[in-house]
Design a protein around this motif. Sequence first.
Motif, mmCIF file in Angstrom:
data_model
loop_
_atom_site.group_PDB
_atom_site.id
_atom_site.type_symbol
_atom_site.label_atom_id
_atom_site.label_comp_id
_atom_site.label_asym_id
_atom_site.label_seq_id
_atom_site.Cartn_x
_atom_site.Cartn_y
_atom_site.Cartn_z
ATOM 1 N N GLU A 180 0.832 -1.209 0.000
ATOM 2 C CA GLU A 180 0.000 0.000 0.000
ATOM 3 C C GLU A 180 0.864 1.255 0.000
ATOM 4 O OE1 GLU A 180 -3.137 0.606 -0.273
ATOM 5 O OE2 GLU A 180 -4.279 -1.166 0.339
ATOM 6 N N TRP A 181 1.918 1.248 0.821
ATOM 7 C CA TRP A 181 2.780 2.436 0.915
ATOM 8 C C TRP A 181 3.462 2.713 -0.421
ATOM 9 C CZ3 TRP A 181 3.466 6.090 4.611
ATOM 10 C CH2 TRP A 181 4.542 6.958 4.434
ATOM 11 N N PHE A 182 4.020 1.693 -1.011
ATOM 12 C CA PHE A 182 4.724 1.866 -2.285
ATOM 13 C C PHE A 182 3.778 2.408 -3.346
ATOM 14 C CE2 PHE A 182 6.181 0.295 -6.401
ATOM 15 C CZ PHE A 182 7.497 0.745 -6.407
ATOM 16 N N PHE A 183 2.573 1.872 -3.385
ATOM 17 C CA PHE A 183 1.581 2.309 -4.366
ATOM 18 C C PHE A 183 1.164 3.749 -4.116
ATOM 19 C CE2 PHE A 183 -2.549 2.251 -6.555
ATOM 20 C CZ PHE A 183 -2.244 1.524 -7.693
ATOM 21 N N ALA A 184 1.040 4.111 -2.842
ATOM 22 C CA ALA A 184 0.546 5.448 -2.498
ATOM 23 C C ALA A 184 1.556 6.546 -2.795
ATOM 24 C CB ALA A 184 0.147 5.493 -1.026
ATOM 25 N N VAL A 185 2.860 6.283 -2.591
ATOM 26 C CA VAL A 185 3.860 7.349 -2.722
ATOM 27 C C VAL A 185 4.521 7.376 -4.098
ATOM 28 C CG1 VAL A 185 4.345 7.223 -0.247
ATOM 29 C CG2 VAL A 185 5.836 5.975 -1.839
ATOM 30 N N ARG A 186 4.148 6.470 -4.980
ATOM 31 C CA ARG A 186 4.912 6.283 -6.221
ATOM 32 C C ARG A 186 4.952 7.522 -7.102
ATOM 33 N NH1 ARG A 186 -0.127 4.671 -7.002
ATOM 34 N NH2 ARG A 186 -1.095 4.630 -9.081
ATOM 35 N N SER A 187 3.947 8.379 -7.025
ATOM 36 C CA SER A 187 3.933 9.547 -7.915
ATOM 37 C C SER A 187 3.717 10.852 -7.158
ATOM 38 C CB SER A 187 2.843 9.377 -8.977
ATOM 39 O OG SER A 187 1.578 9.188 -8.376
ATOM 40 N N LEU A 188 4.046 10.886 -5.863
ATOM 41 C CA LEU A 188 3.853 12.101 -5.072
ATOM 42 C C LEU A 188 4.904 13.155 -5.422
ATOM 43 C CD1 LEU A 188 3.038 10.812 -1.460
ATOM 44 C CD2 LEU A 188 1.459 11.470 -3.291
ATOM 45 N N SER A 189 4.534 14.415 -5.240
ATOM 46 C CA SER A 189 5.480 15.522 -5.385
ATOM 47 C C SER A 189 6.447 15.514 -4.205
ATOM 48 C CB SER A 189 4.724 16.848 -5.413
ATOM 49 O OG SER A 189 4.097 17.072 -4.147
ATOM 50 N N ASP A 190 7.519 16.283 -4.320
ATOM 51 C CA ASP A 190 8.493 16.351 -3.225
ATOM 52 C C ASP A 190 7.867 16.802 -1.902
ATOM 53 O OD1 ASP A 190 10.425 15.445 -4.923
ATOM 54 O OD2 ASP A 190 11.544 17.317 -5.054
#
Length: 651
Positions: free
Chosen positions: A423-433
Amino acid sequence: MTCIKTAVRLLACCTALSASIAFADALDADVIAAKEASRTGNVRALEAAKAKLAGHLLEAYPTYWLLNAPLERADPAQVQTFLARHADSPLADALRRDWLKQLGATGSWDAFRAEYPRLVGEDIDITCYAYRARLAAGDAEVFTEARSLFLAGREASASCDPVFAALADGKHIGPPEVFERLRKLLAANAMRDAKRTNALLPAGQQFNDKTLDRAGSDPAKFLAHEKSPIFNRATKELVIYAVARLARSKPEEAADRLVAVAGRLGPDELRYAWGQLAFQAAMIHHPRALAWYAEAGDAPLTDAQLAWKARAALRAGEWKTVLAAIQALSPEEARDGAWRYWRARALRELGSPEAAQALLTTLVREPNFYGLLAADQLGLSAAPAWEGYKPTEADLARVRAMPGIQRALTLYRLDLDTEAFREWFFAVRSLSDPDLLAAAELARQAGEPDRAINAADRTVAVHDFGQRYPVPHRDALAAASKVNGVDEAWMYGIIRQESRFVSEARSRVGATGLMQLMPSTARWVARQMSMPSFTPAMLSKPEVNVQMGTYYFKRVMGDLGGDPVLATAAYNAGPGRAKRWRDAKPLEGAIYAETIPFPETRDYVKKVLANTWFYTSRLTGKTTSMVNLAGTVPGRGATDAADAALAAAVP
């Protein structure tokens, strides 16, 4: 009266709060029970959990586990409903992959074609099913793409066999192409795929599978008994394979065997065989590896072969060969930071400082091992900005509201780490800095230091190095480092790489705690430290783990001549290997690190060195030199006097 009313309200609030907590605890228990039911295949319990968790943050999980129990019996309509409803979840991605494989295996091509465009990423099994779906629809253009996959020489499962058979039946590939794929598979020791590919040859051109097994299991015996006066193509490939296998442990004997059969190989096959032999010899640091590369002449070499040619040349100080090997790499591989750095070094050594500086300038923006080395070369080493970007309340609220982040942190709280990680990997994969740093802060607040570091590490332009390089357990680690006379920053560097500060971390092989000590090693350390009451469970206590880990590192480093780079390699791969990877002469620490044969250990040593550089800055306020940190690894002989004691003392 007012006081009584206030008391009544407080009692009501407390009662409601207690009920809410009890309800939440019950739902947590239902999630955990659902996971256990999934593990044991208890469908009835899963159905019950699904009903209880309707509307819950983690409601998708019982449904997902039910659909996979097993997937071939799932209702297609329910699968489609789940994929649509939970599209923002990694469960949808995982289910879609499994569902596409199920549809492909059963030849349900209409349903496959409808779902396949929604797939994210590549999966070679699904790719082959997609080719089969296109073949079933009469799409002749698929042959061009399938032929490229075949010639790439990648391992593939049985799902690709009908595609490759169709290529052969349609004359899109013939014996030359089959042998080209076979050669690549044998070089990768992909025996199962090689045998399946061999079956595509005409009967008279195939090798015997048992002969291939003999060439792989006992190459010296195979080569000694190969007396055929003339080799056909299959025999040539088996001989080359056997030479490469023998070169892994006995390159001199492999070279002698190759010379003996040279007259029965064509010029191209002979050069290819020398390239294979040289590659294997370079990976065990054989001094004749470069000479054998020279025998390969202009034979085309893979990126892996060229990389080890460059590494062998680094150890030999042959900078022209270093440069030539790197320049021959594919553009994609040549962009790797390691090869840009070593290319720059070679250019500088060969009298082209301007070209070297241009390459190094592109590297200094990268806060990693080679970026730090490049900064040293340019005289630009500077302390990072420890007071970096701090997420605002708005940042935190925005990221906290993300369902994926909520699910991940809830799953971590329930110790469902596998599901939480996904879940974590999927959630942060395209977040801005800024959002990544907000996610890092939320993970830190939740007591998940590894996820905090993971998120902070992913930023590209806006950083918080304090979040990337935290200093928990400072008192315990400072005391243990002082007692054992080891560098505290180096110990922090190891812990960050080993466990990301998760005190109860446990590896698949049983290594435990902050410094990931194996139980056998810990028991040995306990005896040396006079800890008669030690039990392996104590390794989860940070103060115990760092005491034992720093003691072990001190002993290993002392037995390896006091060199911390050698000790770091030994910490990951064992003292015996770290010693074998030395050169006869002293070797620049960065070259030693780059030429470690195990990719995992090579990456490990570089990352520990980079970690140590940052922790030195954070703990001391001083900027150090990466060149000085890497130092010079002593040659064989300098530490050999301690080898017997090391083998006897350290497990």
